[in-house]
Structures are given as C-alpha cells and as structure tokens.
Design a protein around this motif. Structure first.
Motif: not given
Length: 594
Positions: A251-275
């Motif tokens: 994971l590197a960014e979400s809706e305009g903000s850089y995130t702390v980079q973390q590995n996921y095997t899967s991620l829940d993405i809810h309605v309207g969200q962007s990653f």
C-alpha cells in the motif's frame, strides 16, 4: 439568427480570455477533455443491458493530469435525463460551482453541453469520476482520475514501470431506472448479480458458478517489473476484498495521501474508496494469476456468484490460471479483522506531497476544535408514507434551487441552516437541512452507524483526518483513543455496523460541500447533507465567482437561456477550450517579447 449567435460566441470568447489573462504569469497549464455521455448496450454479466458510456467506452476513459493543472472537461449529455459529473475526492479549491452534485449545481439538460473548469490545486493521487444524479452510477459513466506529482516533487518510492487503473464494484443486470423504480416503490435492491472488474464479468474459474461466454478483464504485465495499481470501488453498496493470487500488495497511497508502506495479502475496499498499491511481478509465470474482488460481510453460501475475477497475465506466461481462487479473510461474522486492518493504514508524515513542505508539518492533533457534529444513521424508515434514510433523524431533500445558487441570488426558503449537532430525539423528518460551517474552523464529526451494513462516508471539497474508529456508541471518553499524529487524510471512510468513526476537518475551502453516504441506495433515499462555509469578507481569493456558463433551475429557471442550436452547439460548448488555446498562444508571445 446564426450571425447573432456567432457574434455572441465571439464576445463570450473575449470574456473568457479576459478572465483567464492573469494565468499568463502562472506556471499552471490547461488540459482539456471532451466527454460524450450516452447509452450503449453491453453484456458485462452475459445479459444484454443498457449501460452509460463515456466516449462510447464502458468504463469511461481515465483522466490523467498533474498537480496544479487547470482541468477543462466539456460534457455532452446524450442521455434522456439530466446529468451531473462528480469528481470524487478532487477538492475543487475555491470552486464548489464545479462539484457536480444536486445541492450545488443544476443538472445538464438532455442533449445539452456544459463545460467544467477547475484546478487540481496542491493535490496528488488516485480518484475517480461518476454521474451523481438519478442513480445513474448504477449503470456506469465512471472512470479513473489520476493526479501526478510535479517533476520537482519526489515521490516516496522508486518510479513504477507502469500505472494500472482497476475499477471494481457490485453490479445489477437491471439498469439504473429499474433500480430507481424499486427504491421509489419502497423495496430493497436485493443481492447484486455480480461484481465487475473494469466493466467486465468474472473469468470462468468455476463452470458451475460462472456461465460460459462472459468477457473478462486481462491485465498484461512484464515479469520482474513493479507497477502502481490504483483500485477504486465504484459500486453501489458492497464492501469488496481485493487480492491478487500469489502477489503482495504494498500500500502506497489513498485518495491523495501517501501512506506508510505496508504489505497486505488482501485489503478491504469499501464503496467509494480508492487505494494505490505497488505490486512487483516476482512470480515464475508458470501460469496466469487471478485478480479477485469478493463481497465482504455477507453470507458466503448465498453470495458465491457475486465475485469479480480478472486475469493478471505475464508476457511470458506458460498457461491459463487454474484452481481455486485465493482465499479472502475468513471472518464472515467477525468485523474485528477488517477494522484492525483499517486502523493499520497510516499517513506517511515524512513524505513530500503536492506542496514542497512535508505533509507532517500540519499537526492536526494540536488544533482546537470549534464545531462538533455527531451524525447517526439508522435503517430505512417511513416518513410521510415514503421509505427514506436519515442522518441524525433528518432525511435530506434536494432543493429545486441549488444551495450555492440560492445564496448567490438571495433566494429565500431554498434551505435551512438548522442541521442538528446531535441526533434528533423526535420523529424523523424530511428537510433541506444544512450544516452551517465556520470558515477556518476545525470541525470534529463523529459518524455513528446504527444500520446493519457497512457505510462509507464522503465529503466533497476536502480531505479529512481519520482519527479513530471502534465498536459501540461513541462517548466523550472515546477521544482518548484518537490518533493525533499520523491518521490518514482522505475523502471517504468506512463506518462498520454498530460502530463509530471520528474525523477532523479544517474548514478552509469556501463553498457548499456535500457530506453523504457513498452507499448509493441510502444516498438516493436521503442520507446526506451539505456543509456551507462562507468567508464573511467576500473576495475572489477564497471563492471564485459564479461561472459565466452557470445553469439555472428551480426559482431561477427564468434566468436560463435556451441553448442556441442555430449558432452551432459546438461553438458555444467549446468556448472555454478555444479561450484556453488563444490564451496559450498569447502567453507564449508575451513570454518571447519579454
């Protein structure tokens, strides 16, 4: 008549050039797009149906721009009903006139053109656009929206080899008018017919669950390369788990903000969200790999058909993907896993953003809160014989005269500035009730979900800080659990059933901004409001003036001039584009002369 129309067009061109002339001394270029929004027939789940296309594409084309670009989008409405395009997560600094929702804009009439013009000021990241009126998003009309860093601002990771947009979402084989009719008739939409990935149905990973003949999405990649994959949940109401077989999602960014980079095997993405994820193609390519988007928090035995499956295809792949899909989270009735995953997403406070200064220099945790709103939803209720949804006991009624337009022309009675700070104790009501925001205030909003499903909440015009979430009822003591340092800044956040989420918003963007659930059925039935933010000292520095092509409706319908067909719609509709072109030439000549 035609000559009069042409003269008017030329005059309008000169006005545009005059308004834009100050841009000659700014290094903020214009980029322009032409959107034709129309119906086409497609069969994403193997059943022919009417979908909404942009430029005959479903999904629509990706808008790709750079920080501080001035974006001009000419929209030709070829539908049989009004249309507004909404730019989800794009902050529209100083210009809610361009936001594209019913509370701020009159719809573009059928067969008309309208030109949006806004600046992606000080923003980067992954967003999407969609039609916001009349439940149209359920039929398509959506597409990705990328804002790249300016070259002088480094990104906090090595430049990826490629950029991939993936749009996921639940899907019905009934079109939006049929779904709208069900909601108006007091019925639930029922279980979706499937999940689409980039507008296509599932790969036939299972002959019992997936019928033959369905077209599926294939994403080609080169072995050993790292790609930035931007994933958007553009669906109606289903939370989806996203995963790629045998590949880590960094994971590197979400809706305009850089995130702390973390590995996921899967991620829940809810309605309207962007990653956006960094994914390295580090497998041996013995076969293709599954890309999966599966429904969350549902009875899996009933929803097995509602799974999106696409194919990740290495250029040196030796065969088709085979075998069972990679497993998602095994917590059908336990939401703790998903909440802990959401809490693990943190802001990268050391990364540079769109501005040269580090994002972490804005220490939101030390700012005094000026306004507090506790917004509580509930399952649908009946008000005046109609099935409605509510926020804090208020079911929002879209005004016939949009709020910002009513302010501009001092239309009385268009709305009320009386949205309650705490949920109403009496019976629910239907009102055009708006939050009166304090300019340059700092608002705390607690979103309490008393419904039985996950909701996502979005606020236009802003990125807010997600500072806390937990199960149970929020209390004053809950503030002790807030993250006051590196909570992610984003525009859409989930609230789990029987739980709360707290956000903080710095009210520095003047305008009228939509605050809503992204769950399309609940939004359509009234679960929204607007935050009205006015600078007491009127000036064009905090809010741009009303655009010269503003549409009028409701109490101001008499101000709307008919579209001048005789003079050629193209001339009038493209006037902003022509002005920009002429201005660019003038600026270049002025630069040479200096």
């Amino acid at each position: 008549m035609a000559s009069n129309g042409l003269a008017a067009a030329v005059l309008l061109l000169l006005v545009h050039i005059g308004l834009l002339s100050s841009s000659c001394y700014a290094d903020d270029p214009f980029v322009y797009f032409d959107f034709k929004v129309s119906y086409i027939t497609a069969s994403p789940l193997g059943v022919p149906q009417q979908v909404i296309a942009v430029n005959d594409e479903f999904p629509g084309p990706t808008i790709n721009v750079t920080t501080n670009n001035n974006v001009v989008v000419n929209v030709r409405n070829k539908l049989d009903e009004g249309l507004l395009m909404h730019w989800s997560g794009i902050q529209q600094r100083r210009s809610s006139w361009q936001d594209g929702v019913l509370g701020t804009n009159c719809p573009i009439p059928p067969k008309w053109n309208w030109t949006y013009q806004f600046q992606v000021k000080d923003q980067i990241g992954s967003f999407f656009y969609f039609p916001s009126t009349y439940f149209q998003r359920a039929s398509g009309g959506f597409g990705g929206f990328i804002i790249n860093n300016r070259a002088i601002i480094p990104i906090p990771f090595a430049t990826p080899y490629g950029d991939i947009v993936i749009l996921i979402g639940d899907w019905y084989t009934r079109n939006h008018t049929a779904l709208r009719k069900s909601l108006n008739g007091g019925k639930d939409l029922g279980m979706p017919n499937g999940v689409l990935i980039n507008g296509k149905g599932p790969y036939q990973y299972n002959t019992t669950l997936v019928p033959d003949g369905i077209d599926y999405a294939t994403i080609p990649v080169h072995p050993g390369k790292t790609y930035r994959i931007r994933v958007h949940n553009v669906g109606i109401s289903t939370s989806l788990n996203f995963r790629i077989q045998n590949h880590n999602l960094l994971l590197a960014e979400s809706e305009g903000s850089y995130t702390v980079q973390q590995n996921y095997t899967s991620l829940d993405i809810h309605v309207g969200q962007s990653f956006s994820f960094l994914v390295t193609m580090d497998q041996n390519a013995s076969s293709d790999y599954y890309i999966v988007a599966s429904a969350r928090f549902v009875n899996e035995s009933l929803w097995k058909r509602v799974t999106g499956v696409a194919i990740l295809h290495y250029t040196n792949s030796k065969g088709k993907a085979v075998g069972p899909l990679p497993d998602g989270p095994q917590d059908e009735y336990d939401k703790t896993y998903s909440m802990n995953q959401a809490r693990s997403i943190r802001w990268n406070v050391s990364a540079s953003g769109a501005r040269p200064n580090p994002q972490g220099s804005f220490r939101y945790g030390s700012i005094n809160v000026t306004d507090v709103y506790l917004l509580r939803n509930a399952p649908p209720v009946t008000i005046d014989g109609k099935r409605r949804t509510t926020l804090s006991g208020v079911s929002f009624v879209n005004p016939s005269t949009p709020i910002r337009l009513a302010d501009q022309y001092k239309v009385k009675g268009a709305y009320k500035l009386d949205f309650p700070e705490k949920p109403l104790t009496g019976p629910p009501k239907m009102e055009t009730s708006v939050i009166n925001g304090t300019y340059r205030g700092f608002m705390e909003v607690i979103l309490q979900n008393n419904d039985t499903k996950v909701h996502s909440y979005h606020m236009s015009g802003y990125a807010f800080f997600v500072v806390g979430m937990d199960y149970g009822e929020w209390t004053e003591n809950s503030r002790g659990t807030y993250n006051k340092w590196d909570g992610i800044a984003r525009s859409t956040v989930q609230v789990f059933p029987g739980a709360w989420t707290a956000i903080l918003i710095s009210l520095d963007n003047v305008g009228v901004w939509n605050l809503r659930t992204e769950n399309l059925d609940s939004w359509y039935l009234g679960q929204e409001t607007y935050v009205r933010i006015v600078n007491p000292e009127e000036n064009n520095k905090t809010e741009l003036p009303i655009p010269d092509n503003a549409l009028y409706c409701g109490a101001l319908s008499h101000l709307q001039k008919p579209e001048d067909i005789s003079s050629g719609v193209t001339i009038t509709a493209s006037i902003s584009t022509v002005a920009v072109t002429v201005l660019t030439i003038l600026c270049t000549l002025m630069s040479i002369s200096r």
